[in-house]
Design an enzyme around this catalytic site. Structure first.
Site, PDB file in Angstrom:
ATOM      1  N   PHE A 188     -79.555  73.310  51.005  1.00 17.49           N
ATOM      2  CA  PHE A 188     -80.137  74.635  50.934  1.00 17.49           C
ATOM      3  C   PHE A 188     -80.531  74.837  49.404  1.00 17.49           C
ATOM      4  CE2 PHE A 188     -80.678  79.075  50.376  1.00 17.49           C
ATOM      5  CZ  PHE A 188     -81.379  79.348  51.504  1.00 17.49           C
ATOM      6  N   ASP A 279     -80.014  70.870  41.634  1.00 22.26           N
ATOM      7  CA  ASP A 279     -80.058  72.301  41.967  1.00 22.26           C
ATOM      8  C   ASP A 279     -78.349  72.787  41.695  1.00 22.26           C
ATOM      9  OD1 ASP A 279     -79.947  74.675  43.279  1.00 22.26           O
ATOM     10  OD2 ASP A 279     -80.883  74.196  45.144  1.00 22.26           O
ATOM     11  N   LYS A 308     -78.813  82.405  40.427  1.00 29.50           N
ATOM     12  CA  LYS A 308     -77.639  83.388  41.017  1.00 29.50           C
ATOM     13  C   LYS A 308     -76.844  83.752  39.442  1.00 29.50           C
ATOM     14  CE  LYS A 308     -76.814  81.405  45.300  1.00 29.50           C
ATOM     15  NZ  LYS A 308     -76.865  82.392  46.363  1.00 29.50           N
TER      16      LYS A 308
HETATM   17  N1  PLP Z   1     -80.200  76.741  45.607  1.00 30.49           N
HETATM   18  C1  PLP Z   1     -79.202  76.806  46.158  1.00 30.49           C
HETATM   19  C2  PLP Z   1     -78.143  75.676  45.817  1.00 30.49           C
HETATM   20  C3  PLP Z   1     -78.654  78.155  46.742  1.00 30.49           C
HETATM   21  O1  PLP Z   1     -77.459  78.262  47.156  1.00 30.49           O
HETATM   22  C4  PLP Z   1     -79.755  79.079  46.927  1.00 30.49           C
HETATM   23  C5  PLP Z   1     -79.352  80.288  47.340  1.00 30.49           C
HETATM   24  O2  PLP Z   1     -78.301  80.436  48.093  1.00 30.49           O
HETATM   25  C6  PLP Z   1     -80.974  78.889  46.330  1.00 30.49           C
HETATM   26  C7  PLP Z   1     -81.262  77.691  45.813  1.00 30.49           C
HETATM   27  C8  PLP Z   1     -82.126  79.880  46.514  1.00 30.49           C
HETATM   28  O3  PLP Z   1     -81.686  81.005  45.563  1.00 30.49           O
HETATM   29  P1  PLP Z   1     -82.519  82.280  45.856  1.00 30.49           P
HETATM   30  O4  PLP Z   1     -82.123  83.038  47.232  1.00 30.49           O
HETATM   31  O5  PLP Z   1     -82.216  83.114  44.721  1.00 30.49           O
HETATM   32  O6  PLP Z   1     -84.025  82.302  46.020  1.00 30.49           O
END
Ligand code: PLP
Length: 462
Positions: A188, A279, A308
């Protein structure tokens, strides 16, 4: 009605509507300003929230909340924080926050130091001129260069996780002049079109196909499949620009990489001249027991994405940190990738205070300690329930509980909600639920969560 009186009638209606809106905004602002609200006000807030979600936000959210809560509790409307690790709903019911806003409250809810830094900055200057050099951006970038692994050195700032992934993709393309990316199943990375191309959940992708070209997905943890994909890409002339991975998958169900996997991926990237993007939007800022999950594995990526908890649960904030070798692709034209609000002074003040608190309170180590404690406690609570619980796994305070079925996961989520513990499924699926509390959670609160989990499991007939 003559044309003139018709126009006048319309204008009068508009003025009436605006004065109603003005009264409504006054009422809402009055409520925001109150420390406590009365029972009648709480009822008004609940009714307004439910009605307006149904009529103006998305009725789907009401149906969703209903499916994960008991009886009429779907109308639970949050109102305020209650200490570092809890919040209360509009009716005064307290919840231990084991969802942590999907991982944004690493330093706790409204940490006073983060709040104060933002207020101090707000009292002086809210947003940046966009023309002069903004000092906090520079200072935060230096701090990130100091705390991130290896030679990660230059930072771009955005407002969310998905924005950081977009930036990482563009940076990798600029640097490599290639367009192929390898991502993982169950990944994700966000829901804007670039990051969604890396995200692996079919339900979220299908209506928007085709994604941006060049993305391939391999099974997370399967190094042979990764190698073969690299080889196939090289043979077909579609050389890989970058591999993008969460070092530990969060939304996909708290999936830990097999031993040696990330190190081997790093080697393959080097062998094939591809970049490695980590990520760490969810795993960063102390969540897994170290400041960044990459540190557990001794692997340094070329690009790291943060968001986050980066804004301390106070401001939306994200960062992409890259090596000079890679980031220098953006040097000649710094406007290649920009956004108005990214790196704004309020967000930077929050992020600097967050890092200060993580260091001062030694929160990554606390996450390791409390994480071990909760993992053991939850595992003991699940003992004798192998007909319901398949596995309790995790690292630090990123813990997943996998159930035999989705339905059991829903029952457990509902039961915990009833007992004042908020948890969430992963990828809108309750087969694996997440325990992701603030890193400041206390032993007493952890014990309450474990006891509630045991009671709920005992009460469910399989
Ligand atoms: N990357 C990871 C690992 C995430 O868990 C999330 C969101 O849950 C995102 C990217 C996307 O972040 P955002 O919701 O702030 O766009």
């Amino acid at each position: 009605m003559s044309t003139n009186s018709g126009v006048r009638h319309k204008q009068e209606k508009l003025i009436d509507r605006l004065s109603e809106v003005y009264e409504y905004t006054n009422k809402v602002l009055g409520l925001i300003a109150k420390e406590e609200i009365s029972k009648e006000e709480a009822e008004w807030v609940t009714r307004q929230t439910v009605d307006n979600f149904r009529d103006h936000v998305n009725p789907g959210f009401l149906a969703y909340r209903k499916s994960v809560t008991k009886d009429g509790q779907f109308a639970a409307v949050e109102w305020k924080d209650s200490g570092a690790n809890c919040f209360v709903d509009v009716n005064g019911k307290e919840y231990i926050d084991c969802l942590g806003g999907f991982g944004i409250y690493n330093v706790g809810h409204r940490h006073p130091k983060v709040v104060q830094a933002v207020i101090n900055q707000l009292n002086r200057q809210a947003l940046h001129s966009q023309d002069l050099l903004d000092p906090l951006r520079a200072m935060l970038a230096k701090i990130l260069a100091d705390i991130t692994p290896g030679d990660l050195k230059y930072s771009y700032f955005g407002n969310s996780g998905t924005e950081t992934i977009e930036a990482a993709i563009k940076l990798a393309k600029m640097y490599s002049d290639r367009i192929t990316f390898i991502a993982a199943t169950k990944a994700f990375h966000g829901k804007s079109l670039g990051s969604l191309s890396g995200t692996a959940k079919g339900v979220f992708r299908k209506p928007f196909l085709p994604m941006i070209p060049g993305f391939r997905h391999v099974h997370f943890g399967d190094i042979d499949m990764m190698r073969k994909t690299f080889e196939a890409c090289a043979l077909t002339g579609e050389d890989v620009a970058a591999v993008i991975l969460e070092p530990i998958q969060g939304e996909g169900g708290v999936n830990l990489p097999p031993d040696g996997y990330l190190q081997q991926v790093r080697k393959l990237c080097d062998q094939f001249g591809a970049l490695l993007i980590f990520d760490e939007v969810q795993t960063g800022m102390g969540r897994t027991g170290k400041m960044f999950a990459a540190e557990h594995y001794g692997v340094v990526p070329d690009i790291m994405c943060l968001a986050k908890a980066f804004g301390g649960g106070i401001m939306p904030a994200g960062a992409v940190v890259a090596t000079e070798e890679v980031f220098k692709s953006f040097f000649p034209n710094p406007f290649m990738h920009t956004t108005t609000f990214g790196g704004n002074p309020l967000a930077c003040a929050a992020a600097i205070a967050t890092i200060n608190v993580l260091i001062e309170e030694n929160l990554p180590a606390r996450a390791a300690e409390l994480g071990d404690y909760m993992l053991q406690g939850l595992r003991s609570a699940a003992a004798g329930h192998s007909d319901k619980v398949m596995e309790v796994r995790g690292l630090g305070l990123l813990i997943g509980i996998e159930f035999r079925t989705d339905e059991i996961g829903y029952e457990v989520s509902k039961g915990l909600f009833d007992k004042g513990v908020l948890v969430a499924g992963t990828l809108i699926n309750a087969k694996t639920i997440r325990i992701e509390p603030p890193l400041t959670i206390t032993y007493q609160e952890a014990d309450k969560v474990i006891a509630a989990f045991k009671q709920v499991l005992d009460a469910i007939r399989s």
